[in-house]
Design a protein around this motif. Structure first.
Motif, PDB file in Angstrom:
ATOM      1  N   GLY A  25       1.053   1.108  -7.482  1.00 54.55           N
ATOM      2  CA  GLY A  25       1.195   2.470  -8.210  1.00 54.55           C
ATOM      3  C   GLY A  25       1.919   3.403  -7.663  1.00 54.55           C
ATOM      4  N   LEU A  26       1.564   4.700  -7.754  1.00 56.73           N
ATOM      5  CA  LEU A  26       2.329   5.869  -7.209  1.00 56.73           C
ATOM      6  C   LEU A  26       2.683   5.814  -5.736  1.00 56.73           C
ATOM      7  CD1 LEU A  26       2.668   9.085  -7.955  1.00 56.73           C
ATOM      8  CD2 LEU A  26       0.538   9.314  -6.315  1.00 56.73           C
ATOM      9  N   ILE A  27       1.799   5.435  -4.975  1.00 54.17           N
ATOM     10  CA  ILE A  27       1.948   5.385  -3.391  1.00 54.17           C
ATOM     11  C   ILE A  27       2.768   4.223  -2.945  1.00 54.17           C
ATOM     12  CG2 ILE A  27      -0.319   4.391  -2.443  1.00 54.17           C
ATOM     13  CD1 ILE A  27       1.712   7.624  -1.096  1.00 54.17           C
ATOM     14  N   ASP A  61      -0.495  -6.609  -8.746  1.00 58.76           N
ATOM     15  CA  ASP A  61      -1.006  -5.603  -9.566  1.00 58.76           C
ATOM     16  C   ASP A  61      -1.665  -6.049 -10.844  1.00 58.76           C
ATOM     17  OD1 ASP A  61      -0.266  -2.157  -9.381  1.00 58.76           O
ATOM     18  OD2 ASP A  61      -1.021  -3.059 -11.330  1.00 58.76           O
ATOM     19  N   SER A  62      -2.722  -5.658 -11.293  1.00 64.38           N
ATOM     20  CA  SER A  62      -3.136  -6.281 -12.567  1.00 64.38           C
ATOM     21  C   SER A  62      -2.137  -5.909 -13.700  1.00 64.38           C
ATOM     22  CB  SER A  62      -4.566  -5.388 -12.817  1.00 64.38           C
ATOM     23  OG  SER A  62      -4.463  -3.972 -12.595  1.00 64.38           O
ATOM     24  N   HIS A  97     -10.025   4.235  -6.046  1.00 66.73           N
ATOM     25  CA  HIS A  97     -11.014   4.471  -4.914  1.00 66.73           C
ATOM     26  C   HIS A  97     -12.358   3.569  -5.331  1.00 66.73           C
ATOM     27  CE1 HIS A  97      -9.331   8.682  -4.325  1.00 66.73           C
ATOM     28  NE2 HIS A  97      -8.540   7.875  -4.195  1.00 66.73           N
ATOM     29  N   HIS A 141     -12.195   0.014  -3.888  1.00 63.28           N
ATOM     30  CA  HIS A 141     -11.805  -0.432  -2.397  1.00 63.28           C
ATOM     31  C   HIS A 141     -12.929  -1.276  -1.610  1.00 63.28           C
ATOM     32  CE1 HIS A 141      -9.028   3.510  -1.523  1.00 63.28           C
ATOM     33  NE2 HIS A 141      -8.573   2.542  -2.546  1.00 63.28           N
ATOM     34  N   GLU A 201      -6.058   2.180   1.779  1.00 65.22           N
ATOM     35  CA  GLU A 201      -5.858   3.527   1.710  1.00 65.22           C
ATOM     36  C   GLU A 201      -7.195   4.459   1.571  1.00 65.22           C
ATOM     37  OE1 GLU A 201      -3.774   5.892   1.511  1.00 65.22           O
ATOM     38  OE2 GLU A 201      -1.715   5.286   1.135  1.00 65.22           O
ATOM     39  N   LYS A 202      -6.781   5.739   1.943  1.00 66.86           N
ATOM     40  CA  LYS A 202      -8.071   6.364   1.913  1.00 66.86           C
ATOM     41  C   LYS A 202      -8.297   6.872   0.552  1.00 66.86           C
ATOM     42  CE  LYS A 202      -6.536  10.005   0.058  1.00 66.86           C
ATOM     43  NZ  LYS A 202      -5.714  10.149  -1.329  1.00 66.86           N
ATOM     44  N   ASN A 239      -2.747   8.565   6.426  1.00 65.51           N
ATOM     45  CA  ASN A 239      -1.118   8.652   7.280  1.00 65.51           C
ATOM     46  C   ASN A 239      -1.397   9.956   8.171  1.00 65.51           C
ATOM     47  OD1 ASN A 239      -1.315   9.909   4.562  1.00 65.51           O
ATOM     48  ND2 ASN A 239       0.628  10.179   4.773  1.00 65.51           N
ATOM     49  N   TRP A 286      -8.205   6.410 -13.546  1.00 64.00           N
ATOM     50  CA  TRP A 286      -9.199   6.772 -12.801  1.00 64.00           C
ATOM     51  C   TRP A 286      -9.250   8.025 -12.022  1.00 64.00           C
ATOM     52  CZ3 TRP A 286      -8.303   7.491  -7.675  1.00 64.00           C
ATOM     53  CH2 TRP A 286      -6.970   7.102  -7.132  1.00 64.00           C
ATOM     54  N   ARG A 287      -8.091   8.719 -11.734  1.00 64.48           N
ATOM     55  CA  ARG A 287      -8.238   9.955 -11.161  1.00 64.48           C
ATOM     56  C   ARG A 287      -9.033  11.113 -11.846  1.00 64.48           C
ATOM     57  NH1 ARG A 287      -3.401   8.943  -8.203  1.00 64.48           N
ATOM     58  NH2 ARG A 287      -3.935   9.240  -6.075  1.00 64.48           N
TER      59      ARG A 287
HETATM   60  N1  NAD Z   1      -1.645   8.417   1.596  1.00 60.59           N
HETATM   61  C1  NAD Z   1      -1.299   9.311   0.731  1.00 60.59           C
HETATM   62  O1  NAD Z   1      -0.644  10.260   0.863  1.00 60.59           O
HETATM   63  C2  NAD Z   1      -1.769   9.023  -0.570  1.00 60.59           C
HETATM   64  C3  NAD Z   1      -1.166   9.325  -1.554  1.00 60.59           C
HETATM   65  C4  NAD Z   1      -1.443   9.033  -2.921  1.00 60.59           C
HETATM   66  C5  NAD Z   1      -2.409   8.001  -3.212  1.00 60.59           C
HETATM   67  N2  NAD Z   1      -2.992   7.659  -1.987  1.00 60.59           N
HETATM   68  C6  NAD Z   1      -4.083   6.541  -2.122  1.00 60.59           C
HETATM   69  O2  NAD Z   1      -3.610   5.486  -2.511  1.00 60.59           O
HETATM   70  C7  NAD Z   1      -4.522   4.750  -3.335  1.00 60.59           C
HETATM   71  C8  NAD Z   1      -3.699   4.349  -4.635  1.00 60.59           C
HETATM   72  O3  NAD Z   1      -3.356   5.260  -5.381  1.00 60.59           O
HETATM   73  P1  NAD Z   1      -2.128   5.540  -6.372  1.00 60.59           P
HETATM   74  O4  NAD Z   1      -1.763   6.983  -6.678  1.00 60.59           O
HETATM   75  O5  NAD Z   1      -0.934   4.802  -5.908  1.00 60.59           O
HETATM   76  O6  NAD Z   1      -3.006   5.068  -7.667  1.00 60.59           O
HETATM   77  P2  NAD Z   1      -2.142   4.602  -9.002  1.00 60.59           P
HETATM   78  O7  NAD Z   1      -3.172   4.532 -10.060  1.00 60.59           O
HETATM   79  O8  NAD Z   1      -0.937   4.894  -8.961  1.00 60.59           O
HETATM   80  O9  NAD Z   1      -2.034   2.911  -8.361  1.00 60.59           O
HETATM   81  C9  NAD Z   1      -3.133   1.993  -8.376  1.00 60.59           C
HETATM   82  C10 NAD Z   1      -2.537   0.566  -9.006  1.00 60.59           C
HETATM   83  O10 NAD Z   1      -3.626  -0.270  -8.889  1.00 60.59           O
HETATM   84  C11 NAD Z   1      -3.267  -1.169  -9.746  1.00 60.59           C
HETATM   85  N3  NAD Z   1      -4.747  -1.842  -9.952  1.00 60.59           N
HETATM   86  C12 NAD Z   1      -6.015  -1.360 -10.454  1.00 60.59           C
HETATM   87  N4  NAD Z   1      -7.021  -1.893 -10.396  1.00 60.59           N
HETATM   88  C13 NAD Z   1      -6.286  -3.443  -9.778  1.00 60.59           C
HETATM   89  C14 NAD Z   1      -6.956  -4.735  -9.393  1.00 60.59           C
HETATM   90  N5  NAD Z   1      -8.009  -5.032  -9.444  1.00 60.59           N
HETATM   91  N6  NAD Z   1      -5.910  -5.518  -8.879  1.00 60.59           N
HETATM   92  C15 NAD Z   1      -4.665  -5.437  -8.722  1.00 60.59           C
HETATM   93  N7  NAD Z   1      -4.110  -3.888  -9.067  1.00 60.59           N
HETATM   94  C16 NAD Z   1      -5.052  -3.364  -9.644  1.00 60.59           C
HETATM   95  C17 NAD Z   1      -3.105  -0.245 -10.980  1.00 60.59           C
HETATM   96  O11 NAD Z   1      -2.307  -1.066 -11.961  1.00 60.59           O
HETATM   97  C18 NAD Z   1      -2.121   0.622 -10.474  1.00 60.59           C
HETATM   98  O12 NAD Z   1      -0.676   0.293 -10.433  1.00 60.59           O
HETATM   99  C19 NAD Z   1      -5.521   5.632  -3.504  1.00 60.59           C
HETATM  100  O13 NAD Z   1      -6.632   5.023  -2.546  1.00 60.59           O
HETATM  101  C20 NAD Z   1      -5.244   6.866  -3.296  1.00 60.59           C
HETATM  102  O14 NAD Z   1      -6.008   7.903  -2.690  1.00 60.59           O
HETATM  103  C21 NAD Z   1      -2.774   8.002  -0.934  1.00 60.59           C
END
Ligand code: NAD
Length: 353
Positions: free
Chosen positions: A15-17, A39-40, A86, A89, A106-107, A135, A176-177
């Protein structure tokens, strides 16, 4: 001279990160082989592979998959990088560790300190690495500021103040957020927790917190806070503060951390920008300790360190105990915001010495 084979790794959660992690693998492509992006949602995995194929070694084959179990069963894949919501995790980490994988998660490491304990316990039992993916632990500006503090450049710390205020995009605040049972809370648990970690790195352990939280942007759909003001006590006797908001426009992501001391101050700007670490001595000119800082580099450093720990057995710098402690502080802040009282954080066995 023999060249060590690359660590075969899979990214779980695209996803996003994930682009920041993928670019970080690219920065280490001589030591890591990204075997799969899982990814799912298959389209998310495919998008990740598209990016990965531009940054990894040409000729590498990277699979886009939804099949996490196949990754677990593949003994040639020795490490997983979890970028997941989260609330999963803990379970995914435990499953991965039991399958013999090293894990970078990830945190926030989990939703509760007890869950972090279970994860740390399993990592020890399986003799695998479990790295808390924060990070800000591998951010060069925080590291440089910490070195200056350790060298006594500000004398005795009398206080530390951090601001992490920005406008969270609606696109980011979804799924989820917006559900505290899955995210563990609001801005404090998701974004501001990075600066709980920075405050701990620079100021030492936190022994008490008094917090106020509020919400300005119900349109985000989140049932929890988007803005918080926290006062802290530190084990060294000094105080600290964190103002955190994702309802504030104007300066973009504008984190600033200042450490105030008896001999001077240090100002840290944890994101990109000139003058990212500045020392203001009590006599003499201000000194730029680090002029350039690069957000992507924090992830490059994180992945590099994870590989060092797996491959060369160097001590882990961002431990499950650090992840646990950040969560303990955030949960204490929520408790304080509810009760209106300061919450003490008694010493526990796991603090870094
Ligand atoms: N270090 C940073 O600056 C930073 C920034 C953003 C997010 N994060 C952390 O990164 C983690 C992910 O955040 P995000 O923003 O990328 O979330 P997101 O929702 O954008 O991405 C999560 C991904 O996980 C997938 N997913 C969900 N359940 C799954 C499963 N059982 N198996 C496989 N894939 C699955 C979803 O389809 C999605 O693509 C979190 O822990 C968040 O706190 C860290």
């Amino acid at each position: 001279m023999s060249i060590a084979p690359r660590t075969r790794l899979a990214l779980i959660g695209c996803g996003l990160i994930s682009p920041a992690h993928i670019r970080a693998f690219g920065s280490q492509k001589e030591r890591v082989e990204l075997v799969a992006c899982c990814d799912s949602r298959l389209e998310s995995a495919e998008r990740a592979v598209e990016l990965a194929s531009t940054v990894m070694r040409s000729g590498d084959t990277i699979e886009a998959t939804t099949d996490f179990n196949a990754i677990l069963k593949d003994p040639s894949i020795t490490a997983l990088d979890l970028c997941l919501p989260h609330h999963i995790h803990k379970e995914v980490t435990l499953t991965a560790l039991r399958a013999g994988k090293h894990v970078l998660c990830e945190k926030p490491l989990a939703l509760t300190p007890e869950d972090c304990d279970a994860m740390a316990h399993e990592a020890r039992a399986q003799n695998r690495v479990l790295m808390h993916g924060e990070n800000m632990r591998t951010a060069s500006n925080v590291v440089v500021a910490k070195q200056a503090l350790t060298a006594g450049r500000v004398g005795t710390i009398v206080g530390i103040q951090a601001t992490y205020a920005h406008w969270q995009s609606e696109a980011l605040n979804r799924d989820w957020r917006t559900r505290p049972a899955e995210s563990g809370g609001g801005h404090l648990m998701d974004g501001a927790i990075h600066f709980v970690d920075v405050l701990r790195q620079l100021g030492g352990e936190i022994t008490g917190v008094h917090a106020m939280t509020t919400q300005y942007r119900p349109e985000l759909g989140a049932e929890s806070e988007d803005t918080a003001a926290l006062n802290f006590r530190f084990e060294g006797g000094h105080f600290g503060q964190l103002f955190a908001s994702h309802a504030s426009r104007g300066r973009g992501a504008s984190p600033v951390v200042t450490v105030f001391g008896t001999e001077g101050c240090i100002s840290v700007e944890p994101f990109d920008g000139a003058g990212s670490v500045v020392l203001f001595p009590h006599e003499g000119e201000r000194e730029i300790l680090l002029a350039e800082h690069n957000w992507q580099k924090t992830f490059d450093n994180e992945v590099s360190h994870f590989l060092d720990v797996i491959r060369d057995d160097v001590p882990l710098y961002s431990t499950p105990e650090d992840g646990r402690e950040n969560i303990r502080v955030v949960l204490a802040a929520y408790e304080s915001a509810k009760s209106g009282r300061e919450v003490s954080l008694p010493k526990w066995g796991g603090w870094r010495r």
